[in-house]
Write an enzyme that holds these catalytic residues in place. Structure first.
Site, short mmCIF file in Angstrom:
data_model
loop_
_atom_site.label_atom_id
_atom_site.label_comp_id
_atom_site.label_asym_id
_atom_site.label_seq_id
_atom_site.Cartn_x
_atom_site.Cartn_y
_atom_site.Cartn_z
N GLU A 254 88.64 15.51 13.97
CA GLU A 254 89.44 16.68 14.33
C GLU A 254 88.75 17.44 15.45
OE1 GLU A 254 90.38 18.95 10.83
OE2 GLU A 254 91.21 17.21 9.78
N SER A 259 81.69 14.07 13.27
CA SER A 259 80.94 13.40 12.22
C SER A 259 80.90 14.21 10.93
CB SER A 259 79.50 13.14 12.70
OG SER A 259 79.51 12.31 13.85
N GLU A 511 82.68 5.53 16.18
CA GLU A 511 82.30 4.79 14.96
C GLU A 511 80.95 5.26 14.41
OE1 GLU A 511 84.54 2.98 13.79
OE2 GLU A 511 85.79 2.41 15.49
#
Length: 533
Positions: A254, A259, A511
């Site tokens: 968001e 993270s 990722e």
């Protein structure tokens, strides 16, 4: 002749330094990682580099060429540890003589003459026959179908051609992690993950965005569904994912929370519409890659308004949407009066997939879109992490594919570019760069294979995070030096190496951002393990 025994002893000594540093941080009490972030970050990357070194040593035992590549990589890893330690020995909890034992290996195998001899030596991969076939099959597809269009997709910021997606679907690419009983090819053994990373590397070698990343989102959602989905959900979605009928996007990040997943704000609230039970989704997600082309979005949302629950208040949804083009989209639900708007985020690289900011305004989804049904409430964080661990391994494979492409481009260009009357491939500096690239890529690849085998047994989660953090930073160095070898032409978009460079930069960000992986996952686990001893 490479002395592997001396290298093993040097790596063991380096491992001891890392272990002592972890013990030292553990002795400082709770919060030591956050209070000593610089040391913890370097510790995490040193540990990751040494994990690759151990895989390199195993590879080095298979032949003379393999031993020379292994020695070059190990010497570099030991040198990197020494530079991290120099002047900070006390903060690592070791003495000034802690690395004295590694210096003979560094002197022997960082010698420029030794490294220069490796410029044209890639080394065999030592894959079993079935996996050699996987590599050959995906390399041919990548060379024939992806590489010819990759440059234009990048330069025009275009969409991935449907012919590429259709071709990968025909090859079963999207079913590599889908269990056989749901129409995929996963049998539950080590071949599943090993085949996946081999395929991913070859696709990324042709293009990170137009090839190597197409498997990632189906992989993440598939593992979440297999872990926590109801049988009806598995039957409804997995066969269509495996067949390539449903392209997948993942919406977790968001604008204010990347993270820090535990504090996400996007909400999913129970709501009946026209007598149908379901959920209304409100809020904004960002960096949702492939969101336009995807027909389903894996969405992590807050289903419990009590924010003190953090990640325990999050649930996972599969949100259906129509296919759209990469230029942005607005979709309205007539009956439910919901809206979903996708705003494209222009990026310097990684083009073709397209990243989006998604604004959900009273977007309604049926109740069977909650992964796991009622039993899935509050389990979304854990289910998405199931997919993200494998996603980190796959991202490592993407990084290795990009590195391999950059190395090959630099090697070929150097052989043909004449400067001051000689091909630049004959100059020592160029050859040392190429030799270091070759050693780094092969060592990383062999460790990737090892981690894939570990994860197939249910282990290897920490190792996947370490590998991802390490190789994604390595890809930045390899592509930078490959670009430099091209000189001015490396800065021209007509040469693929410029694309490799800007694509590689994203690898340490998505990722699992490099700093988050190093501090919150790797260093913290090392310190926790030291505390438990």
């Amino acid at each position: 002749m490479v002395d592997l025994d001396s290298l093993k002893a040097a790596v063991a000594g380096a491992d001891d330094v890392v272990a002592r540093a972890a013990t030292h941080l553990a002795s400082l009490g709770p919060g030591a990682v956050d209070a000593n972030q610089v040391i913890a970050y370097d510790l995490a990357h040193a540990a990751a580099g040494l994990a690759v070194a151990r895989a390199a040593l195993d590879y080095g035992a298979k032949g003379d060429t393999e031993a020379r590549l292994a020695a070059a990589y190990v010497a570099d890893a030991l040198f990197e540890l020494a530079t991290k330690l120099l002047g900070r020995e006390g903060q690592w909890g070791v003495g000034a003589d802690a690395i004295d034992g590694v210096m003979p290996a560094v002197r022997a195998y960082r010698d420029p003459a030794f490294l220069a001899d490796l410029a044209d030596v890639s080394g065999p991969r030592h894959l079993a026959g079935d996996f050699e076939m996987v590599q050959d099959t995906f390399r041919r597809f990548a060379d024939d179908r992806i590489r010819p269009v990759a440059g234009e997709v990048h330069r025009a910021n275009g969409d991935i051609p449907e012919t590429v997606i259709e071709g990968l679907a025909e090859m079963g690419c999207f079913g590599l992690s889908v269990p056989e009983e749901y129409g995929g090819f996963a049998s539950g053994g080590e071949s599943d993950l090993l085949g996946m990373v081999i395929a991913t590397e070859e696709l990324a070698r042709a293009s990170l965005a137009a090839g190597g990343s197409l498997i990632t989102r189906p992989e993440i959602l598939t593992r979440a569904l297999v872990k926590g989905g109801t049988e009806e959900q598995k039957q409804a979605w997995l066969p269509r994912i495996a067949a390539g009928e449903l392209m997948v996007a993942v919406a977790v990040t968001e604008p204010d929370f990347g993270s820090d997943v535990a504090h996400l704000k996007v909400t999913a609230t129970p709501a009946d519409v026209a007598g149908k039970g379901g959920w209304v989704i409100n809020g904004v997600k960002t960096w949702c890659t492939f969101a336009a082309r995807a027909e389903i979005v894996m969405l992590l949302a807050r289903t419990d308004p009590d924010r003190s629950l953090a990640h325990r208040g999050l649930s996972l949804f599969v949100v259906a949407k129509p296919r759209a083009a990469g230029g942005g989209f607005l979709i309205e639900q007539a009956e439910q009066r919901g809206r979903l708007e996708g705003r494209p985020i222009d990026t310097i690289g990684y083009r073709g997939m397209h990243s989006f900011e998604l604004a959900f305004d009273h977007w309604w989804v049926p109740e069977d879109c909650l992964v796991g049904g009622a039993g899935g409430l509050g389990r979304g964080f854990y289910l998405q992490m199931e997919g993200f661990e494998a996603g980190r391994l796959q991202t490592a494979a993407r990084a290795i594919g990009v590195m391999q492409a950059a190395y090959e481009a630099a090697r070929d260009y150097a052989a043909n570019r004449v400067v001051f009357g000689r091909p630049i491939a004959e100059y020592q500096l160029t050859r040392v760069k190429l030799g270091r690239m070759a050693a780094l890529i092969q060592a990383s690849r062999q460790h990737m294979y090892d981690v894939a085998r570990q994860m197939a047994t249910g282990a290897g989660g920490l190792e996947a995070s370490m590998l991802k953090a390490f190789v994604c930073r390595a890809a930045e160095w390899v592509t930078r030096e490959a670009m430099q070898i091209h000189g001015g032409m490396g800065y021209a978009e007509e040469f693929d190496v410029s694309r490799y460079f800007v694509d590689a930069r994203v690898l340490s960000i998505f990722e699992g951002a490099d700093e988050t992986l190093a501090l919150k996952v790797v260093a913290r686990r090392l310190v926790d393990n030291a505390s438990a001893v």
